[in-house]
Motif scaffolding. Sequence first.
Motif, PDB file in Angstrom:
ATOM      1  N   ALA A  85       0.832  -1.205   0.000  1.00  0.00           N
ATOM      2  CA  ALA A  85       0.000   0.000   0.000  1.00  0.00           C
ATOM      3  C   ALA A  85       0.865   1.253   0.000  1.00  0.00           C
ATOM      4  CB  ALA A  85      -0.948   0.000   1.197  1.00  0.00           C
ATOM      5  N   THR A  86       2.037   1.191   0.614  1.00  0.00           N
ATOM      6  CA  THR A  86       2.927   2.363   0.626  1.00  0.00           C
ATOM      7  C   THR A  86       3.272   2.767  -0.801  1.00  0.00           C
ATOM      8  OG1 THR A  86       3.873   1.727   2.759  1.00  0.00           O
ATOM      9  CG2 THR A  86       5.180   3.223   1.396  1.00  0.00           C
ATOM     10  N   HIS A 127      -2.264   7.830   7.110  1.00  0.00           N
ATOM     11  CA  HIS A 127      -1.036   7.064   7.317  1.00  0.00           C
ATOM     12  C   HIS A 127       0.140   7.878   6.773  1.00  0.00           C
ATOM     13  CE1 HIS A 127       1.808   3.686   6.712  1.00  0.00           C
ATOM     14  NE2 HIS A 127       1.094   3.050   7.619  1.00  0.00           N
ATOM     15  N   ASP A 173      -6.952   5.103   0.596  1.00  0.00           N
ATOM     16  CA  ASP A 173      -6.097   4.023   1.091  1.00  0.00           C
ATOM     17  C   ASP A 173      -7.023   3.074   1.867  1.00  0.00           C
ATOM     18  OD1 ASP A 173      -4.472   2.445   2.727  1.00  0.00           O
ATOM     19  OD2 ASP A 173      -3.111   4.071   3.263  1.00  0.00           O
ATOM     20  N   GLN A 188      -6.748  -0.735   5.704  1.00  0.00           N
ATOM     21  CA  GLN A 188      -7.420  -1.198   6.923  1.00  0.00           C
ATOM     22  C   GLN A 188      -8.906  -1.492   6.706  1.00  0.00           C
ATOM     23  OE1 GLN A 188      -5.952  -2.043   9.700  1.00  0.00           O
ATOM     24  NE2 GLN A 188      -3.924  -1.168   9.348  1.00  0.00           N
ATOM     25  N   SER A 248      -3.227  -3.440   0.557  1.00  0.00           N
ATOM     26  CA  SER A 248      -2.040  -4.173   1.011  1.00  0.00           C
ATOM     27  C   SER A 248      -2.431  -5.617   1.316  1.00  0.00           C
ATOM     28  CB  SER A 248      -1.507  -3.514   2.285  1.00  0.00           C
ATOM     29  OG  SER A 248      -0.460  -4.285   2.829  1.00  0.00           O
ATOM     30  N   HIS A 300      -0.766  -7.851   3.268  1.00  0.00           N
ATOM     31  CA  HIS A 300      -0.446  -8.406   4.594  1.00  0.00           C
ATOM     32  C   HIS A 300      -1.384  -7.931   5.701  1.00  0.00           C
ATOM     33  CE1 HIS A 300       1.822  -5.134   6.767  1.00  0.00           C
ATOM     34  NE2 HIS A 300       1.978  -4.675   5.542  1.00  0.00           N
ATOM     35  N   LYS A 301      -2.317  -7.031   5.380  1.00  0.00           N
ATOM     36  CA  LYS A 301      -3.345  -6.653   6.354  1.00  0.00           C
ATOM     37  C   LYS A 301      -4.588  -7.524   6.162  1.00  0.00           C
ATOM     38  CE  LYS A 301      -0.756  -3.135   7.632  1.00  0.00           C
ATOM     39  NZ  LYS A 301      -0.947  -1.716   7.384  1.00  0.00           N
TER      40      LYS A 301
HETATM   41  C1  LIG Z   1      -0.237  -0.897   6.767  1.00  0.00           C
HETATM   42  C2  LIG Z   1      -0.761   0.331   6.121  1.00  0.00           C
HETATM   43  C3  LIG Z   1      -0.098   0.896   5.023  1.00  0.00           C
HETATM   44  C4  LIG Z   1       1.212   0.338   4.491  1.00  0.00           C
HETATM   45  O1  LIG Z   1       0.999  -0.827   3.756  1.00  0.00           O
HETATM   46  P1  LIG Z   1       2.259  -1.689   3.256  1.00  0.00           P
HETATM   47  O2  LIG Z   1       1.655  -2.703   2.358  1.00  0.00           O
HETATM   48  O3  LIG Z   1       2.869  -2.264   4.492  1.00  0.00           O
HETATM   49  O4  LIG Z   1       3.176  -0.758   2.539  1.00  0.00           O
HETATM   50  C5  LIG Z   1      -0.649   2.012   4.439  1.00  0.00           C
HETATM   51  N1  LIG Z   1      -1.781   2.544   4.902  1.00  0.00           N
HETATM   52  C6  LIG Z   1      -2.437   2.048   5.954  1.00  0.00           C
HETATM   53  C7  LIG Z   1      -3.705   2.676   6.410  1.00  0.00           C
HETATM   54  C8  LIG Z   1      -1.950   0.919   6.596  1.00  0.00           C
HETATM   55  O5  LIG Z   1      -2.602   0.422   7.649  1.00  0.00           O
END
Ligand SMILES: *Cc1c(COP(=O)(O)O)cnc(C)c1O
Length: 387
Positions: free
Chosen positions: A70-71, A98, A174, A177, A197, A199-200
């Motif tokens: 997500a970054t 974020h 974004d 979450q 993302s 991994h969330k």
């Molecule tokens: C974890 C998170 C990110 C970053 O995601 P990555 O895949 O780890 O780069 C960005 N925005 C929010 C709201 C997040 O919780």
Amino acid sequence: MIYLDYHATTPVDSEVLAAMLPYFSQRFGNASSRSHRFGWEAEAGVDKARAQVADLIGAATSEVLFTSGATEANNLALLGVLSAAGPGAHAITQVTEHKAVLDTLAVWEKRGGSVTRVGVDRFGRVDPAQVEAAITDRTAIISIMFVNNEIGTIQPIAEIGRIARRHGVYFHTDVAQAAGKLPIDVEEHSIDLLSISAHKLYGPKGVGALYMRRRGPRVVLEPQVFGGGQEGGMRSGTLAVPLIVGLGQAAEIAGAVMTEESARIRQQRDRLWGALQEGLGDAISLNGPPVDGDRIPANLSVTFRGLGSEADTLLTALVQHVAVSPGSACNSAHADASHVLKAIGVRAEDTRATLRFGLGRPTTDAEITEAAAQTVRLARSLLSAAR
Ligand SMILES: *Cc1c(COP(=O)(O)O)cnc(C)c1O
């Protein structure tokens, strides 16, 4: 050891892992190798994943491109659109985003662009009217997260999307979450760009996706990574096929189990909050929206008031049994107080005494009972010592 830090990351679902494994060995081809079967197999895995991600958000397959997370998706969406709009282009965001959004927009400012950051109310909610009032004739993009990663606030996304559309400004959100926790539909919410993302979402770390609308309006952006021209030239670099396959599988599972899972997690979260309130009374307060308000079921951000200098001791002692993060979790690489808690008016000394509980798919009722008991026991003994 009980894990209650599912906002920070989640374990890879066993079905996701099973889907990924063949792509590390037997099907190891480069998805860009068009001339032979190894490449075709890898490409087929990527195509399937693209459709699985698109399905979760109501998009077309051609509108999804893969990134490292997500970054990177946030960086590409924001700097990509703003660069294409030209020097001095304006962006609107809000103060509790974020860092992957806030720091990226700070870079845009350094390059001579302009950024407006609207404030939030005491629940962490943005007022859509304030977003609309910030629009100028140079505004190229509005970026407002779907759900906050510290306090679980759900933003009025559909309303902001409608405003952006009416003014001819791109709307980026974004959803790191929100994906797999709430229904997301790029049409219903008028979303033009979206970052996700894996991994969330019980997928692997190091992979994510950017949704880019193709029509009504067609998003125009400048790539930020150059090379082999993968992903339509929007994001060069050899595709991380096993990780992408994992993201796709994770998205499909999330879509299938979301309703049931959210209901169970909500019950567990309410029971945790009830037990903390019963054990600690007005020594604790909830940050963000009420549990029955605009808050995701998985989140509980709790301030233990009156702990004073014992605040750090609570975290140190609790994490022996229960893995939680300090309130400022996503910034735990820096020592700064949470910008999110500050934005909703939590006093500096209370920010230090804040814990974030995040529930997830593997969370059991027994874990909730145990986590509540440990937290109450430790907080009580520290509170009586602090008095
Ligand atoms: C974890 C998170 C990110 C970053 O995601 P990555 O895949 O780890 O780069 C960005 N925005 C929010 C709201 C997040 O919780």
